[in-house]
Design an enzyme around this catalytic site. Structure first.
Site, short mmCIF file in Angstrom:
data_model
loop_
_atom_site.label_atom_id
_atom_site.label_comp_id
_atom_site.label_asym_id
_atom_site.label_seq_id
_atom_site.Cartn_x
_atom_site.Cartn_y
_atom_site.Cartn_z
CG LEU A 44 -2.12 -0.92 1.22
CD1 LEU A 44 -2.95 -0.70 2.47
CD2 LEU A 44 -2.98 -0.69 -0.02
N GLY A 85 2.64 -6.30 7.92
CA GLY A 85 2.35 -4.88 7.78
C GLY A 85 1.31 -4.64 6.71
CG ASP A 86 1.98 -1.41 4.01
OD1 ASP A 86 3.01 -1.97 4.41
OD2 ASP A 86 2.00 -0.38 3.33
CD GLU A 87 6.20 -5.59 2.68
OE1 GLU A 87 7.07 -4.80 2.29
OE2 GLU A 87 6.47 -6.67 3.24
#
Length: 231
Positions: A44, A85-87
């Site tokens: 993201l 995380g955002d991965e």
């Protein structure tokens, strides 16, 4: 077993699960060269900004909502995992042709053009997507994931909301960047930098009004490295 192989927030498969399935895909390609698999590495854009400004609770809600949208873009045999995380990572299994991979990436980015309604907050976000195709050259899942990650960073360099397909030149570029950073640290220690002062002359008085300090780097191999490359 479920807890060991799944993410607690999104209930998606986690890194360990994904790497096992990726290893299985590598074995499949070894036996059947006509099989086409692809890995998408999704990150993201500006997620940290959302976390810092609206709080981690909203950030978590965003990740859960994003999970639902990503699922809607995939087929029954595809695997979506939260890497951390955002991965997120996606394994597209048994793809008929390469254009199908591009279509999935474009569909994901199209989904992200719509706002996320998270309680009292409406959030917009984009994602950078790196794509790597599984070929017979890959022996370890880490290698394929590394290349998808490299492609993702290449997509980020294009600006937000882009995708990029891995090629060998990207890997070479990353290696060159790493070597440049190593040389840069040594250049500071060895005092390989030189400063040139360029005078600034006033057209009105024909006198020197100041100086511009310009850094130059002479590499030990004798070449001059441009500031545009190392700053």
């Amino acid at each position: 077993r479920h807890n060991a192989y799944h993410d607690t927030l999104t209930n998606l498969p986690n890194r360990a699960f994904f790497m096992e399935r990726l290893q299985q895909a590598i074995h499949t390609v070894e036996k059947q060269n006509n099989s086409l698999f692809a890995v998408l590495f999704i990150d993201l854009d500006d997620f940290k900004y959302i976390n810092d400004s609206l709080g981690h609770a909203i950030g978590d809600k965003l990740l859960i909502s994003l999970t639902d949208r990503l699922k809607n873009c995939l087929g029954a045999t595809d695997i979506l995992a939260r890497f951390g995380g955002d991965e997120f990572t996606i394994l597209l299994a048994e793809v008929g042709e390469f254009q199908e991979v591009i279509t999935v990436a474009q569909k994901i980015q199209q989904e992200l053009t719509l706002p996320f309604n998270l309680g009292t907050h409406q959030v917009f976000t984009n994602a950078s997507i790196g794509i790597a195709l599984l070929t017979a050259d890959y022996q370890q899942p880490e290698e394929l994931l590394r290349d998808a990650d490299i492609a993702m960073y290449s997509a980020k360099e294009k600006g937000q909301g882009n995708y990029s397909i891995f090629n060998r030149q990207m890997h070479q570029k990353m290696l060159e960047r790493l070597q440049l950073e190593i040389d840069l640290r040594q250049a500071i220690e060895r005092q390989e930098f030189q400063v040139y002062y360029q005078p600034i002359v006033s057209f009105k008085t024909d006198k020197i009004a100041g100086f511009e300090a310009l850094i130059r780097w002479q590499h030990p191999d004798g070449s001059w490295i441009s500031p545009a490359k190392f700053i």
